[in-house]
Motif scaffolding. Structure first.
Motif, PDB file in Angstrom:
ATOM      1  N   VAL A 160       0.848  -1.206   0.000  1.00 48.52           N
ATOM      2  CA  VAL A 160       0.000   0.000   0.000  1.00 48.52           C
ATOM      3  C   VAL A 160       0.878   1.249   0.000  1.00 48.52           C
ATOM      4  CG1 VAL A 160      -1.675   1.338   1.359  1.00 48.52           C
ATOM      5  CG2 VAL A 160      -2.002  -1.125   1.046  1.00 48.52           C
ATOM      6  N   TYR A 161       1.928   1.261   0.806  1.00 41.13           N
ATOM      7  CA  TYR A 161       2.820   2.419   0.873  1.00 41.13           C
ATOM      8  C   TYR A 161       3.485   2.665  -0.482  1.00 41.13           C
ATOM      9  CZ  TYR A 161       6.555   5.536   2.288  1.00 41.13           C
ATOM     10  OH  TYR A 161       7.409   6.611   2.380  1.00 41.13           O
ATOM     11  N   ASN A 162       4.016   1.596  -1.079  1.00 39.88           N
ATOM     12  CA  ASN A 162       4.678   1.733  -2.393  1.00 39.88           C
ATOM     13  C   ASN A 162       3.686   2.192  -3.467  1.00 39.88           C
ATOM     14  OD1 ASN A 162       7.102   0.981  -1.283  1.00 39.88           O
ATOM     15  ND2 ASN A 162       6.916  -1.163  -1.892  1.00 39.88           N
ATOM     16  N   TRP A 163       2.463   1.669  -3.411  1.00 41.60           N
ATOM     17  CA  TRP A 163       1.429   2.093  -4.365  1.00 41.60           C
ATOM     18  C   TRP A 163       1.153   3.585  -4.203  1.00 41.60           C
ATOM     19  CZ3 TRP A 163      -3.449   4.197  -3.685  1.00 41.60           C
ATOM     20  CH2 TRP A 163      -4.280   4.221  -4.803  1.00 41.60           C
ATOM     21  N   ASP A 164       1.084   4.045  -2.950  1.00 39.39           N
ATOM     22  CA  ASP A 164       0.834   5.465  -2.676  1.00 39.39           C
ATOM     23  C   ASP A 164       1.971   6.329  -3.214  1.00 39.39           C
ATOM     24  OD1 ASP A 164      -0.610   7.679  -1.538  1.00 39.39           O
ATOM     25  OD2 ASP A 164       0.863   7.681   0.105  1.00 39.39           O
ATOM     26  N   VAL A 165       3.203   5.896  -3.006  1.00 37.89           N
ATOM     27  CA  VAL A 165       4.361   6.643  -3.517  1.00 37.89           C
ATOM     28  C   VAL A 165       4.289   6.724  -5.037  1.00 37.89           C
ATOM     29  CG1 VAL A 165       6.876   6.564  -3.814  1.00 37.89           C
ATOM     30  CG2 VAL A 165       5.861   6.141  -1.565  1.00 37.89           C
ATOM     31  N   LYS A 166       3.949   5.627  -5.673  1.00 41.94           N
ATOM     32  CA  LYS A 166       3.845   5.591  -7.136  1.00 41.94           C
ATOM     33  C   LYS A 166       2.746   6.536  -7.614  1.00 41.94           C
ATOM     34  CE  LYS A 166       3.209   2.369 -10.948  1.00 41.94           C
ATOM     35  NZ  LYS A 166       2.910   0.986 -11.313  1.00 41.94           N
ATOM     36  N   GLN A 167       1.604   6.531  -6.927  1.00 44.40           N
ATOM     37  CA  GLN A 167       0.487   7.407  -7.317  1.00 44.40           C
ATOM     38  C   GLN A 167       0.868   8.881  -7.166  1.00 44.40           C
ATOM     39  OE1 GLN A 167      -2.302   6.302  -8.847  1.00 44.40           O
ATOM     40  NE2 GLN A 167      -1.240   4.333  -8.695  1.00 44.40           N
ATOM     41  N   ARG A 168       1.604   9.201  -6.117  1.00 45.96           N
ATOM     42  CA  ARG A 168       2.032  10.590  -5.901  1.00 45.96           C
ATOM     43  C   ARG A 168       3.013  11.026  -6.994  1.00 45.96           C
ATOM     44  NH1 ARG A 168       1.657  12.218   0.204  1.00 45.96           N
ATOM     45  NH2 ARG A 168       0.292  10.583   0.949  1.00 45.96           N
TER      46      ARG A 168
END
Length: 184
Positions: free
Chosen positions: A166-174
């Motif tokens: 989830v954290y990595n997905w959030d970083v990618k989305q940002r």
């Protein structure tokens, strides 16, 4: 509502996040999902700590029960034996470092500590049955505790992987959002 899967003793199975989009939405932003995952990890670690204590207690208790059971069986043999001198001389523990000598005549009964300062008299056969039952129960509890510890470690690992996904997905989305802002 989906039913939560559990192990045989009721510990819930953690879900595996395959698609982060299924967990993150406008209603549940990334921060809320990460917080829920951290809470789940904390709960699993708390259960693991309690289970480790339980395992330690059982690992100390089982040899004690085995020792008492073998003593009762020895007394049964002495009582049933054809010795001319049924009296036995032994040393027994009064305290951790204090022992006393005693002469014992097998009487067919023993006194067992049940806990909470309670001691009861049992016939040798009753004592043997009780101790064998307690030993079986303690071994089963130990086996369950070890199995639960393995299960809990798996759940903790799964939740840590979920958190990272989830954290990595959030970083990618940002990063994608910044890239789109920069190109606009």
């Amino acid at each position: 509502m989906a039913q939560v899967q559990t192990n045989p003793r009721g510990i819930p199975t953690s879900p595996f996040v395959e698609r982060v989009e299924d967990y993150v939405s406008d209603a549940e932003p990334v921060e809320v999902v990460l917080k829920k995952f951290q809470e789940a990890i904390s709960k699993y670690k708390f259960m693991e700590m309690n289970m480790l204590q339980r395992r330690k207690i059982l690992e100390e208790k089982i040899p004690e029960i085995q020792k008492t059971l073998s003593t009762v069986e020895f007394l049964m043999e002495k009582k049933d034996g054809d010795d001319d001198t049924p009296t036995m001389e032994t040393e027994f523990e009064l305290n951790d470092t204090l022992y006393a000598r005693a002469k014992i005549e097998p009487s067919g009964t023993v006194y067992l500590w049940l806990g909470a300062n309670v001691m009861l008299e049992y016939t040798l056969e009753e004592a043997q049955d009780l101790l064998a039952s307690k030993l079986g129960t303690a071994k089963l509890s130990l086996s369950n505790a070890i199995e639960d510890l393995d299960f809990l470690r798996d759940q903790i690992t799964t939740m840590e992987v979920n958190t990272a996904r989830v954290y990595n997905w959030d970083v990618k989305q940002r990063r994608l959002a910044k890239a789109q802002e920069g190109s606009a």
